[in-house]
Scaffold this motif. Structure first.
Motif, PDB file in Angstrom:
ATOM      1  N   TRP A 521      10.429  77.838  29.990  1.00 32.80           N
ATOM      2  CA  TRP A 521      10.216  76.326  31.167  1.00 32.80           C
ATOM      3  C   TRP A 521      10.547  75.754  31.442  1.00 32.80           C
ATOM      4  N   SER A 539       6.449  84.938  29.155  1.00 35.35           N
ATOM      5  CA  SER A 539       6.259  84.322  30.031  1.00 35.35           C
ATOM      6  C   SER A 539       4.782  84.000  31.228  1.00 35.35           C
ATOM      7  N   ASP A 540       3.778  84.317  30.195  1.00 40.11           N
ATOM      8  CA  ASP A 540       2.862  84.495  30.802  1.00 40.11           C
ATOM      9  C   ASP A 540       1.596  84.118  29.447  1.00 40.11           C
ATOM     10  N   TRP A 541       0.967  83.276  29.357  1.00 42.24           N
ATOM     11  CA  TRP A 541       0.091  82.806  27.951  1.00 42.24           C
ATOM     12  C   TRP A 541      -1.186  83.159  27.947  1.00 42.24           C
ATOM     13  N   GLY A 558      -1.808  78.290  24.020  1.00 43.61           N
ATOM     14  CA  GLY A 558      -1.345  78.344  25.538  1.00 43.61           C
ATOM     15  C   GLY A 558      -2.469  78.317  25.859  1.00 43.61           C
ATOM     16  N   HIS A 571      -4.238  78.563  30.664  1.00 48.91           N
ATOM     17  CA  HIS A 571      -2.677  79.125  30.521  1.00 48.91           C
ATOM     18  C   HIS A 571      -1.719  79.274  31.147  1.00 48.91           C
ATOM     19  N   ASP A 572      -2.811  78.710  32.381  1.00 45.05           N
ATOM     20  CA  ASP A 572      -1.219  79.401  33.433  1.00 45.05           C
ATOM     21  C   ASP A 572      -1.511  77.899  33.746  1.00 45.05           C
ATOM     22  N   SER A 575       2.982  78.891  31.809  1.00 44.92           N
ATOM     23  CA  SER A 575       3.177  79.364  31.927  1.00 44.92           C
ATOM     24  C   SER A 575       4.132  79.589  32.828  1.00 44.92           C
ATOM     25  N   GLN A 602       6.303  90.690  29.169  1.00 42.53           N
ATOM     26  CA  GLN A 602       6.648  89.810  29.294  1.00 42.53           C
ATOM     27  C   GLN A 602       7.928  89.680  30.085  1.00 42.53           C
TER      28      GLN A 602
END
Length: 650
Positions: A521, A539-541, A558, A571-572, A575, A602
């Motif tokens: 992040w 990396s991607d919730w 997330g 969540h995007d 992420s 991930q």
């Protein structure tokens, strides 16, 4: 006492870090005279750690002595009501299959050989010696059948999801006959913990609906089981992530307390929840005994029929508390500097043992009177006393919104603040419900001193979402990861730059698990960092909520799931993958190939995004490893690779 810095001559090596022998699982005898504990070291077969059992006099009157030789995985020591006997699990008969053993401690110089008590196919997960001295409660999966073995041999091993993980059941071992009987009244619920009422009464049994973490931790229930008959009395649902059931007695009534996330929340600080089990039917009232406290309970310990003791994460330290049965509030008994864990208490509560550590002393077993001074009993890694270390300082500062924050600074070995500025590596803890405490932490994940040896200053950040400051501080992370916790971290870095400790042109960030997410992040929010390490990070919730072990809990952090609709999704916005096009910082990605907590995908996704945008990075996958690194060669590789990465870019 630690040696003066002028007397320390040796530098820390990667081999020393991974080969440290560490004490685990202290267990004090019912009479408070002896403390048994395990010692884990990387001396095992095939690069895996093994553990031995030791015993020490709680008053320090006799030196610790080994009970087993460390050639197997011996662990989970627990005392019989008669302190002449110690029960433990060991895989000495078959590697990877733990069976229950006991050993006689008669006070003589020669130890008896451990006596195997079970040969349960699939092994014993946990055990709890009962007050009658004749029975041991066992937690164990079902034994494989001939049909199971045939299917395995023929590769006919299709897994039906929802039934693919074996259920752990409560079983009762009769020590005289060796017969094991299963408590049938719990059905197919997955049993996770057991605690007997101190008067020899019923067992408090904590179970989940399934062995899967999601939804297991969301479906916890408490039951009472009568050992003699196996009769089950269901008390009903308990809190999210419920654990550590303990009994206590007051005004003629038995209470049953446990730890769980503060009621009404999926993410937040732990609380102590208490109930009085009724004679029949479910529990009617559950009280939060820690409501409003600005610290976080971490462990509960049962004390005969009196009120329980508890450890609390208190800022950078750990405090010991006792429940006042009149006010139903916890009152502090002691707050030594550093950390305490593994609380174990004698039957009457007069003596306790813990694993304790300070900034200058590696974790060891300590014991003493409740609320009084504690004496160090073990000394599992004496070689650390000759190692040169960076000075570890406590930090206090304010977040941008004025909230008080804490953290730690480790200076480069042999350097003072006045010699700065130094290259600074910021280490962010996992969880996020965890913390950096003022202890001598030395692992692949908490590698501050390893980096300090190479000339780096290290900032150990404790942003919002972590423990040690109460429920509200922890609950901020729900649906807002990377928000306030990110500005909390930046405020600490800015402080160290302003004070001349950190060189603003040589900043790096690193973390594992949630800390790995924060590192990914960070490099998508700013180009201030010249290097980053993302260890087992998210990396991607959205996809994490769908495939990670914690499922709905990750969705709560997330801000949603991929099945919430076509989006846009909260969540995007939270992420790191969404901001990959902004990243210019070189990133080292480390991940275990068999990680189910944060699945390998991930890291693969982040790697592909960085490759797509031409970002300098290195992606390393460790075979056979889960969410942490356990094999010796992998630990060595990670330590050396992390430091080489920072050396290259800083």
């Amino acid at each position: 006492m630690p040696h003066p810095a002028s007397e320390l001559t040796d530098l820390l090596t990667a081999d020393l870090v991974v080969d440290l022998a560490a004490p685990v699982a202290p267990a004090i005898s019912p009479d408070g005279r002896l403390v048994a504990y395990g010692v884990v070291a990387n001396s095992g077969r095939g690069g895996h750690p093994d553990s031995s059992l030791w015993v020490a006099a709680a008053d320090g009157s006799a030196a610790p002595r080994s009970l087993t030789d460390g050639t197997a995985h011996d662990g989970a020591p627990k005392w019989a009501p008669d302190p002449a006997w110690l029960f433990f699990t060991s895989d000495r008969q078959e590697r990877g299959s733990a069976q229950l053993h006991r050993i006689l401690l008669d006070g003589g110089a020669d130890l008896a050989e451990p006596e195997p008590l079970t040969s349960w196919r699939g092994g014993i997960g946990d055990h709890h010696p009962l007050a009658d001295g004749r029975t041991v409660a066992l937690l164990a999966e079902d034994e494989s059948t001939a049909e199971d073995e045939r299917r395995q041999a023929e590769g006919d091993d299709a897994k039906v999801w929802g039934r693919h993980l074996p259920v752990t059941r409560l079983r009762l071992l009769d020590l005289e006959t060796g017969v094991i009987r299963t408590v049938a009244g719990l059905g197919d619920r997955h049993v996770v913990e057991v605690s007997q009422r101190p008067d020899g009464g019923p067992l408090a049994v904590l179970s989940w609906s399934t062995a899967e973490l999601d939804p297991g931790v969301l479906t916890a229930q408490l039951h009472l089981v009568t050992p003699a008959t196996g009769a089950v009395h269901d008390l009903g649902p308990v809190g999210v992530e419920a654990r550590s059931p303990v009994w206590w007695h007051h005004d003629g009534a038995w209470h049953l307390a446990h730890l769980a996330v503060t009621p009404g929340h999926l993410v937040g600080g732990l609380a102590v929840i208490d109930t009085v089990p009724p004679a029949s039917g479910p529990a009617v009232e559950q009280r939060n005994l820690t409501a409003g406290m600005s610290i976080c309970p971490t462990e509960l310990a049962q004390v005969a029929d009196g009120p329980p003791l508890a450890l609390f994460a208190d800022g950078l330290d750990t405090a010991l508390y006792r429940l006042d049965p009149q006010s139903l509030r916890f009152h502090r008994l002691s707050r030594p500097p550093g950390t305490m864990a593994g609380l174990t208490v004698s039957h009457e509560g007069g003596t306790l043992a813990v694993l304790a550590s300070t900034a200058d002393e590696f974790r060891n077993v300590h014991a003493g009177p409740t609320g009084g001074p504690l004496l160090r009993l073990s000394d599992t890694s004496p070689e650390l006393r000759g190692i040169r270390r960076g000075v570890q300082e406590r930090l206090g500062y304010q977040a941008p919104d004025g909230l008080p924050m804490d953290g730690l600074l480790i200076l480069p070995v042999g350097r003072a603040r006045s010699e700065g500025p130094f290259p600074l590596v910021t280490l962010i803890h996992g969880g996020p419900y965890s913390r950096h405490a003022d202890e001598f932490a030395l692992t692949v994940v908490d590698c501050g001193q390893w980096l300090a040896t190479a000339g780096y200053a290290v900032f150990l950040a404790n942003p919002r979402g972590g423990s040690g400051h109460g429920h509200e501080f922890a609950a901020v992370a729900a649906g807002a990861v990377g928000g306030d916790e990110w500005t909390d971290v930046l405020a600490g870095i800015d402080l160290l730059v302003a004070e001349g400790v950190a060189d603003p042109r040589r900043l790096a960030v690193s973390g594992w698990s949630h800390g790995g997410f924060m590192a990914a992040w960070a490099v998508g929010r700013t180009d201030r960092f010249k290097a980053a390490v993302m260890g087992a990070g998210i990396s991607d919730w959205g996809s994490q909520a769908g495939v990670g072990d914690w499922g709905i809990m990750d969705a709560e952090l997330g801000g949603g799931t991929g099945w919430d609709g076509p989006g846009p999704h909260l969540h995007d916005l939270r992420s790191p993958i969404s901001y990959a096009s902004r990243i210019r910082t070189p990133v080292l990605i480390l991940h275990g190939e068999e990680d189910t907590n944060v699945p390998l995908g991930q890291a693969v996704q982040f790697h592909r995004a960085l490759r797509h945008f031409g970002v300098e990075h290195e992606f390393v996958v460790y075979p056979r490893e889960g969410h942490g690194l356990h094999e010796r060669a992998h630990q060595l590789d990670a330590l050396r690779r992390i430091r080489a990465w920072f050396d290259r870019w800083l």
